[in-house]
Design an enzyme around this catalytic site. Structure first.
Site, PDB file in Angstrom:
ATOM      1  N   SER A 164       0.811  -1.266   0.081  1.00 14.11           N
ATOM      2  CA  SER A 164      -0.115  -0.097  -0.035  1.00 14.11           C
ATOM      3  C   SER A 164       0.920   1.401  -0.118  1.00 14.11           C
ATOM      4  CB  SER A 164      -0.984  -0.166   1.294  1.00 14.11           C
ATOM      5  OG  SER A 164      -1.887   0.642   1.157  1.00 14.11           O
ATOM      6  N   ASP A 260      -9.751  -4.295  -4.631  1.00 15.35           N
ATOM      7  CA  ASP A 260      -8.898  -3.273  -4.026  1.00 15.35           C
ATOM      8  C   ASP A 260      -9.322  -1.829  -4.667  1.00 15.35           C
ATOM      9  OD1 ASP A 260      -7.291  -1.861  -2.490  1.00 15.35           O
ATOM     10  OD2 ASP A 260      -5.471  -2.968  -3.377  1.00 15.35           O
ATOM     11  N   HIS A 290      -8.241  -5.100  -0.272  1.00 11.74           N
ATOM     12  CA  HIS A 290      -6.812  -4.463   0.118  1.00 11.74           C
ATOM     13  C   HIS A 290      -6.318  -4.895   1.557  1.00 11.74           C
ATOM     14  CE1 HIS A 290      -4.159  -1.311  -0.135  1.00 11.74           C
ATOM     15  NE2 HIS A 290      -4.680  -0.708   1.019  1.00 11.74           N
TER      16      HIS A 290
END
Length: 321
Positions: A164, A260, A290
């Site tokens: 991320s 995601d 995610h």
């Protein structure tokens, strides 16, 4: 893995059960929290990630980097030194996350890749806005190259990795290393990376507030905390997808998840690398969301194994050079 632009498989049953459990908890919207409240909330979720696997040795250090006192955690797997080394940057939108929230993932990578993993507790926003985080992460990568001997690592075999926001930082560090004199990097592992702050692609718009993704207000909460102004969204140090030159960067594995919100920009970044002649593989995991790589889903173990195998191959190739 599928790379179609729309979900096709349905949420994995384990993911569905997890999201239902989170929904029943009735958490308030992220943007209504202070950064410290959000940080504590993420730390409280650590027990949900399962029992961390053992690693041969773990050492915490505090080092001076780019004007900051930075905690790092060094994971050393069993085996004979010198080992290759992975510099890892945790996710959390540049605002939350720490060495503990990503401890399990770092243990997995150390054992799976047979590599030392150095996890970097870079300074968080809004106390430390852009470019504090990438500057510290680049300095940490330089520090690892200079001090690898002190923890049984091989400075000729260094990879960067992150999930991320940490994937963003890993990508940005590869550009900095290329442009600012090294160190040479053997590989970049980008796990659902955040690469484009324009927030305009299909997945970021369609999945906001769904499938465990944060809302549009949450997206802006993170960006407003990290940046000093909207104009910084277009800075390649913030949005590496917008860099004018992606050539000469290390080979990459980009892992994305079907549901995601960051899916498309991760895959678009991989496409930019490929157009520039950088060897890159993309793996989209059907039914996943995610942050799935940190969770004890069956498919998550597959993704972690794929990541570790890619690192092992890259380090083997680096040894032959």
């Amino acid at each position: 893995m599928s790379t179609a632009n729309t979900p096709t498989s349905g949420l994995h049953p384990q993911v569905q059960a997890y999201l239902e459990r989170i929904s029943r908890a009735g958490f308030a919207e992220l943007h209504t929290f202070t950064p410290e409240q959000a940080r504590e909330g993420l730390r409280r979720q650590i027990p949900m990630l399962g029992e961390p696997e053992p690693v041969a040795a773990i050492e915490d250090r505090l080092i001076s980097l780019a004007g900051h006192q930075v905690p790092i955690r060094i994971y050393t797997p069993a085996g004979v030194a010198p080992r290759p080394v992975v510099v890892f940057f945790h996710g959390g939108g540049f605002v939350v996350g720490d060495l503990d929230t990503h401890d399990g993932l770092c243990r997995n990578l150390a054992n799976g890749a047979a590599a030392v993993v150095v996890s970097v507790g870079y300074p968080l926003a809004p106390e430390h806005k852009f470019p504090a985080a990438p500057n510290v992460c680049f300095a940490a990568t330089q520090w690892v190259a200079a001090h690898a001997d002190s923890f049984g690592a091989d400075s000729r075999r260094i990879a960067v990795a992150g999930d991320s926001a940490g994937g963003n930082l890993a990508a940005v560090v590869t550009h900095m290393a290329r442009d600012l004199g090294g160190p040479p990097l053997a590989f970049q592992l980008l796990i659902y990376p955040d690469t484009d702050f324009r927030r305009s692609n299909v997945s970021i718009r369609e999945f906001a507030g769904r499938y465990g993704n944060i809302t549009r207000a949450g997206q802006h909460w993170f960006m407003d905390n990290y940046l000093r102004g909207d104009e910084e969204q277009l800075d390649p140090g913030v949005s590496p997808l917008l860099a004018t030159d992606h050539s000469g960067l290390p080979p990459a594995l980009v892992i994305t998840a079907e549901y995601d919100a960051l899916r498309d920009e991760g895959e678009e970044y991989a496409a930019a690398l490929a157009r520039a002649g950088v060897p890159v593989e993309v793996s989209r995991y059907p039914g996943m969301i995610h942050e799935f790589a940190r969770h004890p889903f069956e498919v998550s173990a597959t993704a972690r194994s794929e990541a570790a195998a890619a690192l092992r191959r890259a380090f083997a190739e680096a040894s032959e050079k």
